[in-house]
Design a protein around this motif. Structure first.
Motif: not given
Length: 434
Positions: A161-165, A295-298, A351-354
């Motif tokens: 997510g971080i790089f792909g989005n 996604f960074i937080c996740a 996102a972090a939780g899931t």
């Protein structure tokens, strides 16, 4: 067996052996999953152009995104059993090369029916990759080390997510109308290439077992084999055949828990670009950059919880807390869709939780599954749980068309995460805390 029996210098021989195995296989498997996840969910970014170009409604898109998991469901169990028999090296390579070809073929999609068929075939192609890797890791690491290991491996989801989005957004803007093709078509082509290349690399990098690893010494092989064998002995209370798996109520209880968590996971990964856009953000690259924040937080949360779960050898509360974090995040974000800062902040909590739930979940079933029972059990749990990947995007799309808002759908997701947390709480601690 202790580290002293390794006949290696120093008191930290055991740690050094496991670090050696980790650096040899886990970062590479993580790269494989980054590529896999990117090809699985880039349809969520393609939607920003694809839906308008082809006239797809939110329901059509949601159904197409979810149909992937029907093919995934049908071939998951046979795929994992074949990997257990054939070996990870050839089977994982086959999976990656096949799905790369399927992903590139999305450039030919013109109608909803073609979209559904291609998503179904992509699910067939990719079936078995994720549970195959989870099974493969049980060949190398005992249960008390797998929480951290699986968390690192599954960091591939937020990394994708971080790089792909941002990458997907940039490709769609930069290559739109190049050689007469739309940006979303270029995105499918360019993002399929890594799957083909990494698939070929799998044949050269992965070993099927500890015994076949030429990069390990004989002492290291004996030590690792004894650790895994002791772990298998500890799981003797679990099913050890395919038929026994289907009769074991604990396996179906795990299916329920995983289904709840996957509902939140795929709603987030498929719909995040749309949710960010709905706050008023314009430009595909801008949407991609803001979509990277959750996604960074996740990735931080996943690894902190994974390390803590292994250190304390406690699994249930390390799953319950992230699930409730995800529920709170979805609930508040749904109520502030017009406020970009608040929405992004609570989507980050969601996102972090899931995404933390997924790697820590696998510490539960692998604590009582081993051998052929593990190959079958992991596949059954993953395939049934991943039916949520069909239900979740379709439900969100249908409710969005019906209510012209994502709010109700996000409340439903929050409820599913609470149900998952309750089911984990009802799981006996003695069964899973290893």
């Amino acid at each position: 067996m202790t580290s002293a029996t390794l006949a290696l210098p120093g008191d930290d021989a055991e740690t050094r052996v496991y670090n050696k195995v980790f650096w040899r296989i886990v970062p590479f498997l993580m790269l494989c999953y980054v590529v896999a996840y990117l090809d699985r969910v880039n349809v969520g970014f393609a939607k920003l152009q694809m839906g308008q170009d082809l006239g797809f409604s939110e329901t059509v898109f949601g159904l197409g995104a979810g149909v992937f998991f029907i093919g995934y469901f049908l071939f998951e169990l046979p795929s994992n059993l074949l990997m257990h028999k054939i070996g990870a090296r050839i089977w994982i390579a086959r999976i990656m090369i096949t799905w790369g070809l399927m992903s590139a073929a999305f450039i030919f999609v013109k109608t909803p029916t073609q979209f559904y068929v291609m998503r179904f075939l992509l699910g067939l192609a990719e079936a078995g990759f994720y549970p195959g890797v989870i099974l493969y890791l049980t060949y190398w690491f005992p249960a008390h080390r797998r929480g951290k290991i699986v968390a690192v491996f599954m960091s591939a989801i937020p990394v994708a997510g971080i790089f792909g989005n941002p990458l997907s957004g940039w490709i769609m803007d930069r290559f739109h109308d190049v050689y007469g093709m739309n940006g979303w078509q270029w995105m499918f082509i360019l993002e399929a290439l890594p799957a083909l290349l990494v698939g070929i690399a799998v044949i050269m990098v992965l070993d099927n077992s500890i015994a076949k690893a030429k990069w390990l010494s004989d002492d290291e092989k004996r030590f690792l084999a004894s650790e895994v064998a002791a772990d298998v002995q500890h799981t003797k209370q679990g099913p050890h055949s395919v038929s026994a798996v289907f009769k074991d109520g604990r396996v179906w209880w795990m299916c329920l828990i995983y289904f709840c968590f996957v509902m939140g996971q795929y709603a987030l990964t498929f719909w995040l670009p749309t949710l960010v856009k709905s706050t008023g953000i314009t430009g595909n690259l801008n949407i991609g950059l803001l979509s990277a924040i959750p996604f960074i937080c996740a990735i931080i949360a996943m690894n902190l919880f994974g390390r803590s779960a292994d250190a304390k050898r406690e699994r249930r509360w390390h799953l319950i807390i992230p699930a409730l974090m995800g529920a709170i995040g979805f609930t508040v974000a749904a109520s502030y869709t017009q406020n970009t800062v608040v929405a992004i902040a609570f989507l980050s909590l969601a996102a972090a939780g899931t995404l933390t739930c997924a790697p820590l979940f696998w510490s539960l079933p692998t604590a009582f599954l081993s051998g052929t029972g593990a190959a079958a059990g992991i596949a059954v749990i993953n395939s049934v749980g991943n039916l949520a990947g069909f239900v979740s995007p379709y439900l969100i799309g249908y409710l969005k068309d019906l209510t012209h808002s994502t709010q109700i759908g996000m409340y439903v997701l929050a409820g599913m995460l609470v149900l998952g947390a309750f089911a984990v709480w009802r799981t006996p601690a003695a069964l899973v805390n290893r």
